[in-house]
Scaffold this motif. Structure first.
Motif, PDB file in Angstrom:
ATOM      1  N   ASN A   1      44.554  61.863  49.887  1.00 29.13           N
ATOM      2  CA  ASN A   1      45.060  62.646  48.763  1.00 29.13           C
ATOM      3  C   ASN A   1      45.521  61.770  47.592  1.00 29.13           C
ATOM      4  OD1 ASN A   1      44.606  65.016  50.170  1.00 29.13           O
ATOM      5  ND2 ASN A   1      46.682  65.116  50.964  1.00 29.13           N
ATOM      6  N   VAL A   2      45.999  60.581  47.908  1.00 24.74           N
ATOM      7  CA  VAL A   2      46.497  59.663  46.879  1.00 24.74           C
ATOM      8  C   VAL A   2      45.963  58.262  47.182  1.00 24.74           C
ATOM      9  CG1 VAL A   2      48.523  58.699  45.730  1.00 24.74           C
ATOM     10  CG2 VAL A   2      48.612  61.024  46.668  1.00 24.74           C
ATOM     11  N   PHE A   3      45.445  57.573  46.149  1.00 23.22           N
ATOM     12  CA  PHE A   3      45.062  56.175  46.324  1.00 23.22           C
ATOM     13  C   PHE A   3      45.250  55.438  45.000  1.00 23.22           C
ATOM     14  CE2 PHE A   3      41.207  58.401  45.099  1.00 23.22           C
ATOM     15  CZ  PHE A   3      40.586  57.553  44.201  1.00 23.22           C
ATOM     16  N   VAL A   4      45.250  54.118  45.063  1.00 22.55           N
ATOM     17  CA  VAL A   4      45.456  53.294  43.866  1.00 22.55           C
ATOM     18  C   VAL A   4      44.315  52.288  43.745  1.00 22.55           C
ATOM     19  CG1 VAL A   4      47.949  53.503  43.617  1.00 22.55           C
ATOM     20  CG2 VAL A   4      47.023  51.839  45.215  1.00 22.55           C
ATOM     21  N   LYS A   5      44.051  51.898  42.486  1.00 24.52           N
ATOM     22  CA  LYS A   5      42.997  50.930  42.202  1.00 24.52           C
ATOM     23  C   LYS A   5      43.519  49.858  41.246  1.00 24.52           C
ATOM     24  CE  LYS A   5      38.568  53.389  42.692  1.00 24.52           C
ATOM     25  NZ  LYS A   5      37.360  53.824  41.948  1.00 24.52           N
ATOM     26  N   LEU A   6      43.048  48.637  41.462  1.00 25.49           N
ATOM     27  CA  LEU A   6      43.320  47.519  40.556  1.00 25.49           C
ATOM     28  C   LEU A   6      42.003  47.134  39.889  1.00 25.49           C
ATOM     29  CD1 LEU A   6      45.003  45.154  39.404  1.00 25.49           C
ATOM     30  CD2 LEU A   6      44.489  43.903  41.505  1.00 25.49           C
ATOM     31  N   GLN A   7      41.987  47.108  38.562  1.00 22.68           N
ATOM     32  CA  GLN A   7      40.771  46.798  37.814  1.00 22.68           C
ATOM     33  C   GLN A   7      41.017  45.612  36.895  1.00 22.68           C
ATOM     34  OE1 GLN A   7      40.444  50.591  35.840  1.00 22.68           O
ATOM     35  NE2 GLN A   7      39.106  51.455  37.411  1.00 22.68           N
ATOM     36  N   THR A   8      40.033  44.722  36.801  1.00 19.52           N
ATOM     37  CA  THR A   8      40.076  43.611  35.847  1.00 19.52           C
ATOM     38  C   THR A   8      38.809  43.648  35.013  1.00 19.52           C
ATOM     39  OG1 THR A   8      39.054  42.098  37.445  1.00 19.52           O
ATOM     40  CG2 THR A   8      41.462  42.147  37.363  1.00 19.52           C
ATOM     41  N   ASN A   9      38.883  43.127  33.803  1.00 12.82           N
ATOM     42  CA  ASN A   9      37.709  43.150  32.926  1.00 12.82           C
ATOM     43  C   ASN A   9      36.799  41.948  33.136  1.00 12.82           C
ATOM     44  OD1 ASN A   9      39.650  41.401  31.763  1.00 12.82           O
ATOM     45  ND2 ASN A   9      38.739  41.625  29.739  1.00 12.82           N
ATOM     46  N   LYS A  10      37.254  40.951  33.917  1.00 10.12           N
ATOM     47  CA  LYS A  10      36.431  39.773  34.214  1.00 10.12           C
ATOM     48  C   LYS A  10      36.776  39.285  35.618  1.00 10.12           C
ATOM     49  CE  LYS A  10      36.751  38.160  29.407  1.00 10.12           C
ATOM     50  NZ  LYS A  10      37.299  37.097  28.545  1.00 10.12           N
ATOM     51  N   SER A  11      35.819  38.594  36.224  1.00  6.99           N
ATOM     52  CA  SER A  11      36.072  37.980  37.535  1.00  6.99           C
ATOM     53  C   SER A  11      35.860  36.476  37.505  1.00  6.99           C
ATOM     54  CB  SER A  11      35.164  38.602  38.601  1.00  6.99           C
ATOM     55  OG  SER A  11      33.803  38.414  38.271  1.00  6.99           O
ATOM     56  N   GLU A  12      35.390  35.949  36.363  1.00  9.78           N
ATOM     57  CA  GLU A  12      35.153  34.514  36.226  1.00  9.78           C
ATOM     58  C   GLU A  12      35.550  34.090  34.821  1.00  9.78           C
ATOM     59  OE1 GLU A  12      31.274  31.581  36.393  1.00  9.78           O
ATOM     60  OE2 GLU A  12      31.495  33.105  37.973  1.00  9.78           O
ATOM     61  N   ILE A  13      36.469  33.130  34.735  1.00  6.52           N
ATOM     62  CA  ILE A  13      37.008  32.700  33.447  1.00  6.52           C
ATOM     63  C   ILE A  13      37.230  31.187  33.470  1.00  6.52           C
ATOM     64  CG2 ILE A  13      38.119  34.899  32.884  1.00  6.52           C
ATOM     65  CD1 ILE A  13      40.733  33.754  33.942  1.00  6.52           C
ATOM     66  N   TYR A  14      37.640  30.648  32.305  1.00  8.75           N
ATOM     67  CA  TYR A  14      38.030  29.247  32.196  1.00  8.75           C
ATOM     68  C   TYR A  14      39.552  29.128  32.200  1.00  8.75           C
ATOM     69  CZ  TYR A  14      33.279  27.753  30.918  1.00  8.75           C
ATOM     70  OH  TYR A  14      31.940  27.480  30.915  1.00  8.75           O
ATOM     71  N   VAL A  15      40.027  27.918  32.480  1.00 13.47           N
ATOM     72  CA  VAL A  15      41.462  27.651  32.368  1.00 13.47           C
ATOM     73  C   VAL A  15      41.918  27.968  30.946  1.00 13.47           C
ATOM     74  CG1 VAL A  15      43.242  25.865  32.431  1.00 13.47           C
ATOM     75  CG2 VAL A  15      41.451  25.870  34.158  1.00 13.47           C
ATOM     76  N   GLY A  16      42.985  28.739  30.817  1.00  9.85           N
ATOM     77  CA  GLY A  16      43.497  29.120  29.504  1.00  9.85           C
ATOM     78  C   GLY A  16      42.928  30.415  28.983  1.00  9.85           C
ATOM     79  N   GLU A  17      41.866  30.909  29.614  1.00  8.88           N
ATOM     80  CA  GLU A  17      41.268  32.176  29.183  1.00  8.88           C
ATOM     81  C   GLU A  17      42.080  33.344  29.741  1.00  8.88           C
ATOM     82  OE1 GLU A  17      36.820  34.240  28.970  1.00  8.88           O
ATOM     83  OE2 GLU A  17      37.123  32.380  30.077  1.00  8.88           O
ATOM     84  N   GLN A  18      42.002  34.485  29.076  1.00  8.52           N
ATOM     85  CA  GLN A  18      42.820  35.642  29.438  1.00  8.52           C
ATOM     86  C   GLN A  18      41.966  36.786  29.973  1.00  8.52           C
ATOM     87  OE1 GLN A  18      44.869  36.270  25.672  1.00  8.52           O
ATOM     88  NE2 GLN A  18      46.595  35.035  26.349  1.00  8.52           N
ATOM     89  N   ILE A  19      42.563  37.548  30.901  1.00  6.64           N
ATOM     90  CA  ILE A  19      41.932  38.761  31.417  1.00  6.64           C
ATOM     91  C   ILE A  19      42.981  39.858  31.446  1.00  6.64           C
ATOM     92  CG2 ILE A  19      40.230  37.536  32.826  1.00  6.64           C
ATOM     93  CD1 ILE A  19      41.982  38.135  35.263  1.00  6.64           C
ATOM     94  N   SER A  20      42.501  41.097  31.543  1.00  4.30           N
ATOM     95  CA  SER A  20      43.425  42.216  31.702  1.00  4.30           C
ATOM     96  C   SER A  20      43.393  42.692  33.148  1.00  4.30           C
ATOM     97  CB  SER A  20      43.074  43.367  30.756  1.00  4.30           C
ATOM     98  OG  SER A  20      41.849  43.968  31.140  1.00  4.30           O
ATOM     99  N   SER A  21      44.545  43.107  33.639  1.00  5.50           N
ATOM    100  CA  SER A  21      44.693  43.642  34.990  1.00  5.50           C
ATOM    101  C   SER A  21      45.379  44.996  34.879  1.00  5.50           C
ATOM    102  CB  SER A  21      45.516  42.675  35.851  1.00  5.50           C
ATOM    103  OG  SER A  21      45.810  43.245  37.105  1.00  5.50           O
ATOM    104  N   ILE A  22      44.701  46.047  35.347  1.00  4.60           N
ATOM    105  CA  ILE A  22      45.199  47.413  35.204  1.00  4.60           C
ATOM    106  C   ILE A  22      45.256  48.078  36.573  1.00  4.60           C
ATOM    107  CG2 ILE A  22      44.756  49.690  34.199  1.00  4.60           C
ATOM    108  CD1 ILE A  22      43.345  48.304  31.884  1.00  4.60           C
TER     109      ILE A  22
END
Length: 243
Positions: A1-22
């Protein structure tokens, strides 16, 4: 009936690069939630900038023929601080779900009355693995860790004619997207006859959906102690564009 999800816009980045986590919670129609308790997260290898979310904003989605209400409850912009396989940990939520219990009475006017049963459940998202790559070698001189796909720099001075012991305002203005909010003052070779004060740092960056954006300004107060004509030299600044 209820579940949660974690989504990111990238799975591979460089040091210092930014991603979003929702993180989002999905609630099946007809499910009643009374209370929720969301555990905090400690990020290893990431710097977190939290995006303010409006938990009153609801979206609807049909999944496998079932209607769900979707609520975004956590949104972060993460800046990678080291290379390797980094983990965005799971989010744990404790919630109380109300269900209809046994029949208490069947009132002739109000109809059947049931007791309310509260069940406490623990649900969590899966963790996310992010591959963080080292920056290409060799690292050039005058590189201060800025990673950006959109970046500019300029200088500004308030005047060029003055008397000795009068002050000049000299600004370096960085504008773009990425980890520019983490940029710190660096060495500049001002003329030796100038007295130089530590810069005033003005951070006009903002947290976007996927990265940091805006402007960061270093303002130097310079005081020439001898008369003459002087040149504030140009300086080199290198940044890394992942594209």
């Amino acid at each position: 009936n209820v579940f949660v999800k974690l989504q990111t816009n990238k799975s591979e980045i460089y040091v210092g690069e930014q991603i979003s986590s929702i993180s989002k919670i999905y609630i099946k129609d007809g499910t009643n939630i009374k209370n929720t308790n969301i555990s905090p997260i400690s990020y290893d290898g990431f710097w977190e900038d939290e995006v303010q979310v409006n938990t009153n904003q609801r979206n609807r989605q049909v999944i496998d023929g079932i209607n769900y209400t979707i609520i975004k409850f956590r949104h972060s912009v993460l800046t990678s601080q080291k290379s390797g396989l980094l983990i965005i940990p799971s989010t744990n939520i404790e919630l109380d779900i109300t269900n209809r219990g046994r029949l208490i009475q069947n009132h002739p006017f109000f109809g059947p009355q049931y007791e309310t049963v509260i069940n406490t459940k623990n649900i969590k998202t899966g963790e996310k693995k992010i591959k963080v790559k080292e920056l290409p070698k060799p690292i050039p001189n005058n590189f201060y860790g800025t990673v950006s796909r959109k970046f500019s720099i300029k200088t500004d001075i308030d005047r060029t004619n003055l008397k000795t012991s009068e002050a000049i305002s000299y600004k370096i203005i960085f504008r773009g997207e990425g980890n520019i909010n983490m940029l710190e003052p660096f060495e500049i070779n001002f003329p030796s006859t100038f007295e130089v004060f530590d810069p005033i740092v003005t951070d006009k960056t903002y947290i976007g959906n996927h990265n940091i954006g805006g402007t960061k300004i270093f303002e130097y107060i310079l005081i020439p102690r001898k008369k003459g004509k002087y040149t504030i030299p140009e300086f080199s600044f290198n940044f890394f564009n992942p594209e």
